[in-house]
Design an enzyme around this catalytic site. Structure first.
Site, mmCIF file in Angstrom:
data_model
loop_
_atom_site.group_PDB
_atom_site.id
_atom_site.type_symbol
_atom_site.label_atom_id
_atom_site.label_comp_id
_atom_site.label_asym_id
_atom_site.label_seq_id
_atom_site.Cartn_x
_atom_site.Cartn_y
_atom_site.Cartn_z
ATOM 1 N N ARG A 66 0.821 -1.212 0.000
ATOM 2 C CA ARG A 66 0.000 0.000 0.000
ATOM 3 C C ARG A 66 0.862 1.272 0.000
ATOM 4 N NH1 ARG A 66 -5.203 -0.775 1.404
ATOM 5 N NH2 ARG A 66 -5.356 1.126 0.226
ATOM 6 N N ARG A 70 -2.652 6.284 -0.257
ATOM 7 C CA ARG A 70 -2.523 6.664 1.152
ATOM 8 C C ARG A 70 -2.326 8.158 1.309
ATOM 9 N NH1 ARG A 70 -5.383 2.974 3.404
ATOM 10 N NH2 ARG A 70 -4.379 1.007 3.848
ATOM 11 N N ARG A 79 -5.928 12.308 -7.364
ATOM 12 C CA ARG A 79 -7.166 11.554 -7.149
ATOM 13 C C ARG A 79 -8.383 12.467 -6.938
ATOM 14 N NH1 ARG A 79 -8.340 6.984 -4.562
ATOM 15 N NH2 ARG A 79 -10.424 7.814 -4.856
ATOM 16 N N ASP A 115 -6.742 -2.532 -7.214
ATOM 17 C CA ASP A 115 -7.287 -3.084 -5.978
ATOM 18 C C ASP A 115 -7.658 -4.536 -6.235
ATOM 19 O OD1 ASP A 115 -8.277 -2.150 -3.133
ATOM 20 O OD2 ASP A 115 -9.733 -3.589 -3.890
ATOM 21 N N TYR A 190 -15.173 -11.040 0.632
ATOM 22 C CA TYR A 190 -15.870 -9.792 0.262
ATOM 23 C C TYR A 190 -17.166 -10.083 -0.487
ATOM 24 C CZ TYR A 190 -12.038 -6.825 1.783
ATOM 25 O OH TYR A 190 -11.122 -6.174 2.560
HETATM 26 O O1 CP3 Z 1 -0.124 -1.472 -2.478
HETATM 27 C C1 CP3 Z 1 -0.409 -0.497 -3.202
HETATM 28 O O2 CP3 Z 1 -0.018 0.629 -2.919
HETATM 29 C C2 CP3 Z 1 -1.172 -0.720 -4.467
HETATM 30 C C3 CP3 Z 1 -2.564 -0.475 -4.400
HETATM 31 C C4 CP3 Z 1 -3.482 -1.365 -3.612
HETATM 32 C C5 CP3 Z 1 -4.751 -0.927 -3.199
HETATM 33 N N1 CP3 Z 1 -5.401 -1.967 -2.627
HETATM 34 C C6 CP3 Z 1 -5.260 0.445 -3.411
HETATM 35 C C7 CP3 Z 1 -6.389 0.936 -2.566
HETATM 36 C C8 CP3 Z 1 -3.351 -2.716 -3.226
HETATM 37 C C9 CP3 Z 1 -2.196 -3.656 -3.402
HETATM 38 C C10 CP3 Z 1 -4.589 -3.062 -2.616
HETATM 39 C C11 CP3 Z 1 -4.854 -4.430 -2.137
HETATM 40 C C12 CP3 Z 1 -6.014 -4.659 -1.277
HETATM 41 N N2 CP3 Z 1 -7.253 -4.126 -1.360
HETATM 42 C C13 CP3 Z 1 -6.028 -5.601 -0.241
HETATM 43 C C14 CP3 Z 1 -4.875 -6.470 0.144
HETATM 44 C C15 CP3 Z 1 -3.887 -5.698 0.929
HETATM 45 C C16 CP3 Z 1 -4.253 -5.488 2.358
HETATM 46 O O3 CP3 Z 1 -4.318 -4.313 2.759
HETATM 47 O O4 CP3 Z 1 -4.459 -6.464 3.071
HETATM 48 C C17 CP3 Z 1 -7.301 -5.592 0.344
HETATM 49 C C18 CP3 Z 1 -7.771 -6.426 1.498
HETATM 50 C C19 CP3 Z 1 -8.076 -4.648 -0.387
HETATM 51 C C20 CP3 Z 1 -9.473 -4.288 -0.182
HETATM 52 C C21 CP3 Z 1 -9.571 -2.850 0.159
HETATM 53 N N3 CP3 Z 1 -9.549 -1.836 -0.758
HETATM 54 C C22 CP3 Z 1 -9.735 -2.268 1.433
HETATM 55 C C23 CP3 Z 1 -9.813 -3.042 2.741
HETATM 56 C C24 CP3 Z 1 -9.792 -0.882 1.253
HETATM 57 C C25 CP3 Z 1 -10.105 0.200 2.263
HETATM 58 C C26 CP3 Z 1 -8.974 0.444 3.150
HETATM 59 C C27 CP3 Z 1 -8.719 1.918 3.344
HETATM 60 O O5 CP3 Z 1 -7.669 2.153 3.932
HETATM 61 O O6 CP3 Z 1 -9.505 2.782 2.980
HETATM 62 C C28 CP3 Z 1 -9.643 -0.621 -0.121
HETATM 63 C C29 CP3 Z 1 -9.585 0.690 -0.774
HETATM 64 C C30 CP3 Z 1 -8.297 1.055 -1.399
HETATM 65 N N4 CP3 Z 1 -7.469 0.233 -2.085
HETATM 66 C C31 CP3 Z 1 -7.754 2.361 -1.419
HETATM 67 C C32 CP3 Z 1 -6.559 2.294 -2.154
HETATM 68 C C33 CP3 Z 1 -5.635 3.424 -2.500
HETATM 69 C C34 CP3 Z 1 -8.395 3.595 -0.770
HETATM 70 C C35 CP3 Z 1 -9.261 4.217 -1.807
HETATM 71 C C36 CP3 Z 1 -10.095 5.351 -1.322
HETATM 72 O O7 CP3 Z 1 -10.614 5.289 -0.201
HETATM 73 O O8 CP3 Z 1 -10.238 6.292 -2.114
#
Ligand code: CP3
Length: 384
Positions: A66, A70, A79, A115, A190
Site C-alpha cells: 500500500r 494513502r 485523485r 485493488d 468480500y
Molecule cells: O499497495 C499499493 O499501494 C497498491 C494499491 C493497492 C490498493 N489496494 C489500493 C487501494 C493494493 C495492493 C490493494 C490491495 C487490497 N485491497 C487488499 C490487500 C492488501 C491489504 O491491505 O491487506 C485488500 C484487502 C483490499 C481491499 C480494500 N480496498 C480495502 C480493505 C480498502 C479500504 C482500506 C482503506 O484504507 O480505505 C480498499 C480501498 C483502497 N485500495 C484504497 C486504495 C488506495 C483507498 C481508496 C479510497 O478510499 O479512495
C-alpha cells in the site's frame, strides 16, 4: 545492459494533468524492447528480484504494501474528484500513482496501483470501493445461482491493465513492477459478506455448511485471479504478490482444506513465467508453512512472528518478506530505526533471501517522510 531507473521528475517525459498523456499511444517502443530485452530481463539483476531468489544483494531491497496512494499529497491531488475504481481504469493515472512512491521514497520496487476487487468489477459484479470502508458488494454471492455471475475474466476486460503495465515498465527500466491479485479466500469473503467483516460469519457458514458450493466458488475465483495475474505478467510485471489478507481467520486444517487448493491453482498459473511469486496474509503465523507450500517463492510475514522463527516455519528454499509493524512509523525516528534493525537482525539470523517490507499495508496517516527515512536506513544498514 544496465539502464537504472533514476527516481525524480527529471527522467519523466512532459505530462499533462494526471501525468499523461505520454505521446502517441502504441507508437512508443521502450529502448530495451527495441533491442529485444524484455521487462523481465531488464529487472533480473535488481536487488528486489535477486533477494526474492535468495541471491546476494548490494543492499536489502525495500518496498511497502500500500505504498501507492494513502497519505501522499501528490496522490491526493491527482485523485481529487476521481472515484477509486475509476482511477484504476485510467492507465495514465495508474502510471502516475504507481510511480509516485518510487520517486519520493526510492523504494526498490513499484507495486501496480489497483485493488483486489478490480477483476471482479471487470466481469460485471456490482461493487464499489467506499472511502475509509473498503469494497462493498451490492448483491452478495450466497447461493449456487449466484455463481453464474462469476464469469471468466478475459484479457480484454482489463485492457487498461495491459496498457498501464506497458507504460510503467517503460518508465521504470531496471526497477521491478510487482503485479498482484487477491487470493480466492479473501475475494470470496468480500463477495459473500458483501463488504469488510470481522467475523466472516456468512463466509464460514458457506464453507462449512455447503462445501461443494464453496469449492466451486473459490475455484472460479482462482481462475479469475490467475487470469488477472497472467495479464500483468505478460504485460511486463517482474514479480507478483497474492494477497490472502484475511486467511489468518482460518485454522491450519481448514486453510489446507478450504483455501489452499484454490490458492495453489493461482500460483501454478504463474509458475511457468519464472517471475517470483510472493504470498502474504495477516495473522497467518500458524499458516506460514502452508502458504509457502501453496506455491510461493517468497512468504510475506506480518509483524507478529520474527523472521528467524518464520524461516523455521516456512522451511528452506524460500525467501521472506516483511515485517516491521506499520504502527511503528508513528514513533520517533530513533525508535523506528531500532525496530527496523531488529527486523534486519532476525532476517540475518534466518539466513534466507529478505525483502524488507511492513507487516501489513502503510496506514493512512503515516507521515510520508518516515517512510523515506526508513528506506534510506535499511539501505545504509545493509550496504555491503
Ligand atoms: O499497495 C499499493 O499501494 C497498491 C494499491 C493497492 C490498493 N489496494 C489500493 C487501494 C493494493 C495492493 C490493494 C490491495 C487490497 N485491497 C487488499 C490487500 C492488501 C491489504 O491491505 O491487506 C485488500 C484487502 C483490499 C481491499 C480494500 N480496498 C480495502 C480493505 C480498502 C479500504 C482500506 C482503506 O484504507 O480505505 C480498499 C480501498 C483502497 N485500495 C484504497 C486504495 C488506495 C483507498 C481508496 C479510497 O478510499 O479512495
Amino acid at each position: 545492459m544496465d539502464v537504472p531507473f533514476r527516481p525524480g521528475p527529471a527522467v519523466l517525459p512532459p505530462r499533462g494533468p494526471c501525468g499523461g498523456p505520454r505521446g502517441r499511444r502504441g507508437a512508443w517502443v521502450a529502448p530495451w524492447e527495441d533491442r529485444g530485452v524484455s521487462a523481465h530481463q531488464q529487472t533480473a539483476a535488481s536487488p528486489f528480484i535477486r533477494a526474492c531468489r535468495g541471491e546476494s544483494v548490494p543492499h536489502t531491497p525495500v518496498w511497502f504494501m500500500r505504498q501507492a496512494g494513502r497519505s501522499l499529497p501528490e496522490y491526493l491531488k491527482v485523485r481529487e474528484g476521481v472515484p477509486m475504481l475509476e482511477s484504476c481504469m485510467r492507465p495514465e493515472l495508474v502510471t502516475e500513482i504507481t510511480l509516485q512512491p518510487v520517486r519520493r521514497h526510492g523504494v526498490d520496487a513499484a507495486v501496480y496501483f489497483s485493488d483486489i476487487v478490480v477483476p471482479l468489477k471487470a466481469i460485471g459484479i456490482d461493487l464499489d470501493i467506499k472511502p475509509g470502508v473498503g469494497p462493498v458488494v451490492a448483491d452478495p454471492v450466497r447461493t449456487r445461482a449466484d455463481l453464474a455471475r462469476l464469469r471468466p475474466l478475459e484479457p480484454d476486460d482489463v485492457s487498461y491493465v495491459t496498457e498501464a503495465v506497458g507504460m510503467l515498465t517503460a518508465e521504470l527500466g531496471a526497477t521491478p513492477l510487482i503485479g498482484f491479485t487477491g487470493a480466492p479466500f479473501t475475494l470470496a469473503s468480500y463477495l459473500i459478506e458483501g463488504g469488510p467483516s470481522r467475523t466472516y460469519e456468512h463466509t464460514k457458514a458457506m464453507m462449512y455448511g455447503e462445501p461443494e458450493l464453496w469449492a466451486d466458488l473459490v475455484d472460479r475465483l482462482a481462475d479469475i485471479a490467475a487470469a488477472f495475474l497472467t495479464v500483468q505478467i505478460e504485460a511486463g510485471a517482474s514479480a507478483v504478490q497474492v494477497f490472502d489478507s484475511w486467511a489468518g481467520a482460518l485454522a491450519p486444517a481448514d486453510y489446507r482444506r478450504y483455501a489452499m487448493p484454490a490458492s495453489a491453482k493461482v500460483f501454478d498459473a504463474a509458475a511457468g513465467y519464472g517471475v517470483p511469486r510472493i504470498h502474504f496474509g495477516v495473522g497467518t503465523g500458524e499458516l506460514l508453512g502452508l502458504m509457502g507450500e501453496a506455491g510461493a517463492d517468497v512468504v510475506g510475514v506480518d509483524w507478529r512472528v520474527p523472521l528467524d522463527e518464520a524461516a523455521r516455519r516456512v522451511g528452506p528454499g524460500k525467501a521472506l518478506q516483511g515485517n516491521l509493524d506499520p504502527a511503528v512509523l508513528f514513533a520517533p525516528t530513533a525508535a523506528v530505526e531500532t525496530k527496523a534493525q531488529e527486523v534486519l537482525d532476525a532476517a540475518a539470523a534466518a539466513g534466507t533471501g529478505h525483502v524488507f517490507n511492513l507487516g501489513h499495508g502503510v496506514m493512512p496517516n503515516t507521515p510520508p517522510d518516515a517512510l523515506t527515512r526508513l528506506v534510506d536506513f535499511v539501505h545504509r544498514a545493509t550496504a555491503v
